[in-house]
Design a protein around this motif. Sequence first.
Motif, PDB file in Angstrom:
ATOM      1  N   GLY A  78      49.881  62.076  26.058  1.00 30.52           N
ATOM      2  CA  GLY A  78      50.851  63.101  25.690  1.00 30.52           C
ATOM      3  C   GLY A  78      50.414  64.417  26.289  1.00 30.52           C
ATOM      4  N   ARG A  79      50.930  65.523  25.737  1.00 35.62           N
ATOM      5  CA  ARG A  79      50.512  66.812  26.303  1.00 35.62           C
ATOM      6  C   ARG A  79      49.016  67.050  26.097  1.00 35.62           C
ATOM      7  N   PHE A  80      48.443  66.467  25.074  1.00 38.06           N
ATOM      8  CA  PHE A  80      46.999  66.224  25.036  1.00 38.06           C
ATOM      9  C   PHE A  80      46.813  64.760  24.655  1.00 38.06           C
ATOM     10  N   THR A  81      45.739  64.156  25.125  1.00 37.47           N
ATOM     11  CA  THR A  81      45.504  62.723  24.939  1.00 37.47           C
ATOM     12  C   THR A  81      44.641  62.495  23.706  1.00 37.47           C
ATOM     13  N   ILE A  82      45.055  61.531  22.889  1.00 34.54           N
ATOM     14  CA  ILE A  82      44.276  61.137  21.713  1.00 34.54           C
ATOM     15  C   ILE A  82      43.676  59.763  21.985  1.00 34.54           C
ATOM     16  N   ILE A  83      42.379  59.626  21.778  1.00 39.98           N
ATOM     17  CA  ILE A  83      41.732  58.318  21.824  1.00 39.98           C
ATOM     18  C   ILE A  83      41.514  57.884  20.375  1.00 39.98           C
ATOM     19  N   ASP A  84      42.311  56.915  19.948  1.00 42.27           N
ATOM     20  CA  ASP A  84      42.253  56.418  18.577  1.00 42.27           C
ATOM     21  C   ASP A  84      41.196  55.319  18.502  1.00 42.27           C
ATOM     22  N   ASP A  85      40.017  55.683  18.030  1.00 40.64           N
ATOM     23  CA  ASP A  85      38.921  54.729  17.856  1.00 40.64           C
ATOM     24  C   ASP A  85      38.400  54.852  16.427  1.00 40.64           C
ATOM     25  N   ALA A  86      39.354  55.045  15.505  1.00 41.96           N
ATOM     26  CA  ALA A  86      39.000  55.475  14.164  1.00 41.96           C
ATOM     27  C   ALA A  86      38.770  54.351  13.178  1.00 41.96           C
ATOM     28  N   TYR A  87      38.911  53.093  13.615  1.00 46.82           N
ATOM     29  CA  TYR A  87      38.839  52.012  12.635  1.00 46.82           C
ATOM     30  C   TYR A  87      37.446  51.853  12.044  1.00 46.82           C
ATOM     31  N   ASN A  88      36.422  51.965  12.875  1.00 37.91           N
ATOM     32  CA  ASN A  88      35.062  51.780  12.361  1.00 37.91           C
ATOM     33  C   ASN A  88      34.076  52.471  13.281  1.00 37.91           C
ATOM     34  N   PRO A 104      42.483  56.143  -0.789  1.00 43.76           N
ATOM     35  CA  PRO A 104      42.859  57.149   0.219  1.00 43.76           C
ATOM     36  C   PRO A 104      42.315  58.541  -0.087  1.00 43.76           C
ATOM     37  N   ALA A 105      42.333  58.933  -1.347  1.00 40.30           N
ATOM     38  CA  ALA A 105      41.809  60.257  -1.704  1.00 40.30           C
ATOM     39  C   ALA A 105      40.318  60.351  -1.430  1.00 40.30           C
ATOM     40  N   GLU A 106      39.595  59.296  -1.743  1.00 35.74           N
ATOM     41  CA  GLU A 106      38.145  59.289  -1.487  1.00 35.74           C
ATOM     42  C   GLU A 106      37.858  59.348   0.004  1.00 35.74           C
ATOM     43  N   ARG A 107      38.675  58.667   0.809  1.00 32.84           N
ATOM     44  CA  ARG A 107      38.465  58.698   2.258  1.00 32.84           C
ATOM     45  C   ARG A 107      38.680  60.106   2.808  1.00 32.84           C
ATOM     46  N   LEU A 108      39.718  60.768   2.340  1.00 31.03           N
ATOM     47  CA  LEU A 108      39.973  62.138   2.799  1.00 31.03           C
ATOM     48  C   LEU A 108      38.799  63.050   2.464  1.00 31.03           C
ATOM     49  N   GLN A 109      38.217  62.861   1.283  1.00 32.57           N
ATOM     50  CA  GLN A 109      37.110  63.718   0.850  1.00 32.57           C
ATOM     51  C   GLN A 109      35.822  63.394   1.589  1.00 32.57           C
ATOM     52  N   ALA A 110      35.602  62.106   1.884  1.00 35.01           N
ATOM     53  CA  ALA A 110      34.326  61.678   2.454  1.00 35.01           C
ATOM     54  C   ALA A 110      34.290  61.740   3.975  1.00 35.01           C
ATOM     55  N   GLY A 111      35.444  61.964   4.607  1.00 33.99           N
ATOM     56  CA  GLY A 111      35.453  62.021   6.064  1.00 33.99           C
ATOM     57  C   GLY A 111      35.326  60.661   6.707  1.00 33.99           C
ATOM     58  N   VAL A 112      35.914  59.646   6.081  1.00 38.77           N
ATOM     59  CA  VAL A 112      35.966  58.317   6.682  1.00 38.77           C
ATOM     60  C   VAL A 112      37.440  57.907   6.778  1.00 38.77           C
ATOM     61  N   GLY A 113      37.688  56.809   7.515  1.00 46.29           N
ATOM     62  CA  GLY A 113      39.065  56.373   7.670  1.00 46.29           C
ATOM     63  C   GLY A 113      39.917  57.424   8.353  1.00 46.29           C
ATOM     64  N   LEU A 114      39.495  57.882   9.528  1.00 42.92           N
ATOM     65  CA  LEU A 114      40.169  59.004  10.180  1.00 42.92           C
ATOM     66  C   LEU A 114      41.465  58.613  10.878  1.00 42.92           C
ATOM     67  N   ASP A 115      42.033  57.445  10.535  1.00 44.16           N
ATOM     68  CA  ASP A 115      43.354  57.107  11.058  1.00 44.16           C
ATOM     69  C   ASP A 115      44.376  58.153  10.668  1.00 44.16           C
ATOM     70  N   VAL A 116      44.178  58.806   9.514  1.00 49.24           N
ATOM     71  CA  VAL A 116      45.121  59.855   9.105  1.00 49.24           C
ATOM     72  C   VAL A 116      45.067  61.028  10.080  1.00 49.24           C
ATOM     73  N   VAL A 117      43.900  61.316  10.642  1.00 48.04           N
ATOM     74  CA  VAL A 117      43.788  62.385  11.635  1.00 48.04           C
ATOM     75  C   VAL A 117      44.564  62.012  12.893  1.00 48.04           C
ATOM     76  N   VAL A 118      44.399  60.761  13.344  1.00 49.49           N
ATOM     77  CA  VAL A 118      45.143  60.294  14.519  1.00 49.49           C
ATOM     78  C   VAL A 118      46.640  60.412  14.284  1.00 49.49           C
ATOM     79  N   ASN A 119      47.103  59.917  13.145  1.00 49.68           N
ATOM     80  CA  ASN A 119      48.538  59.929  12.865  1.00 49.68           C
ATOM     81  C   ASN A 119      49.089  61.344  12.779  1.00 49.68           C
ATOM     82  N   GLU A 120      48.364  62.232  12.100  1.00 52.21           N
ATOM     83  CA  GLU A 120      48.822  63.620  11.952  1.00 52.21           C
ATOM     84  C   GLU A 120      48.844  64.343  13.293  1.00 52.21           C
ATOM     85  N   LEU A 121      47.799  64.161  14.100  1.00 53.53           N
ATOM     86  CA  LEU A 121      47.754  64.823  15.403  1.00 53.53           C
ATOM     87  C   LEU A 121      48.870  64.307  16.320  1.00 53.53           C
ATOM     88  N   GLN A 122      49.102  62.998  16.285  1.00 56.50           N
ATOM     89  CA  GLN A 122      50.140  62.434  17.143  1.00 56.50           C
ATOM     90  C   GLN A 122      51.515  62.952  16.739  1.00 56.50           C
TER      91      GLN A 122
END
Length: 433
Positions: A294-304, A403-421
């Motif tokens: 896209g106008r900036f490229t995202i590398i989604d490697d957030a699963y593990n 999901p709330a615990e993941r947001l707080q702990a900084g794991v499961g960053l698929d939400v970051v990928v989805n939001e940025l995209q």
Amino acid sequence: MLDPHASLPYSATVHPDARRAKRLTWDSREAGPDVAFVALPGEKMHGNAFVQQALDRGAPFVLTDQDVPRAVRVPEGGAQAALFAWARRERARNRLVVGITGSAGKTTAKTYVAAALDAHAMPVFNTMPAIACFLIQFGASPRPLVVEMGIDRLGEMAELMDLVRPDVGVVTTIGPAHLEGLGSVENIVREKGLILAAPRALVGAQAAAHYPGVDSYGFGDVTFAGQDLEITPQVARFCFGSWRVILPLASRVQAEAAVLGLQLAREAGLTMLDAAVRLSVASVPGGRYRVLPGRFTIIDDAYNASPVAVRAALDALQAQPGRHVSVLGHMLELGEQERALHAEVGAYARERADLTFGVGPLAAELGDRAYATVPELLDALKAELRDGDVVLVKASRGISMTPAERLQAGVGLDVVVNELQAWRDAPTPAAGH
């Protein structure tokens, strides 16, 4: 179809109303008219508590020790042993089973090997019951099977080997991962190395030093090498023998997995052209090095994430043109070495990326721009990113967390990928509106 009235490799009483199923599940929510349910012991509850739910959903039969309609009834406490016995029998009917383990790259290798061999591939969830259900469903297929054999405790690989009995055993990489259960890298080498007792054994280039004398694959000084590797933002290209292979939006890790697939296809007597074509359209699951242009490229490697996997991802990031941005979250199950390993990865990120972001309890070790939670991180990223950037997002998944615990702990960053995209691709409001 799976026929509960057929001769089974264990003692069972089959209810006359039990019907044939297309597949099995241990999750009653997946049960349905074509999906039978296996009632297994769980960490918190026994599957017997959900037998009626599965029957209400139309399950053709239930494998349980309870006396219920459509039951394939086994002796008390015997459902799991019965499932594994059934899986071993069905697996024995298949001519080629490939087992893949490693500290990183297992799913990528599984995907590319399955494509090259035109095989059935084990789904993402790779617990012992899931593998057993997979073997039962596909064991009689004329197509090969590819099974991901991940471990996180001592003794688990021996159990997996007894269940899967692979014809080909592969170790992709070795590094510190699941140290809470495995204890040390030396234990990891030994435990994962049990897969190499298969009749055919192969190890990736990174793991080769740990297993001298075992055939290796990849690029460079290995037994089976791809040649002339070229990586661009659009494709990875290399030669394998006389064949030219093109992998869209791929990195070195994907190219190494493709070399493995091609070698196994050659040994299986398959047509190399067909294998190369299938590799060119192979697609890894979400979160495993998916390049999202896209106008900036995202590398989604957030699963593990593990230290060796993050280093490989950072190398792939550096190979991309543009300003390099690393977004790293918490790596789980690293035991007493957790802080030191996060610091080592963070130092490597600072060498490979122009901007480094970290999130979670060890954010400062992972990046110069450190944030406690994912919402804070997202706000900072949106303020910083510009056209032409390449953003790597990688962290452990925290599968047992809410999901709330993941947001707080900084794991499961698929939400970051989805939001940025979504933010990147949203239409720009017209001037004056």
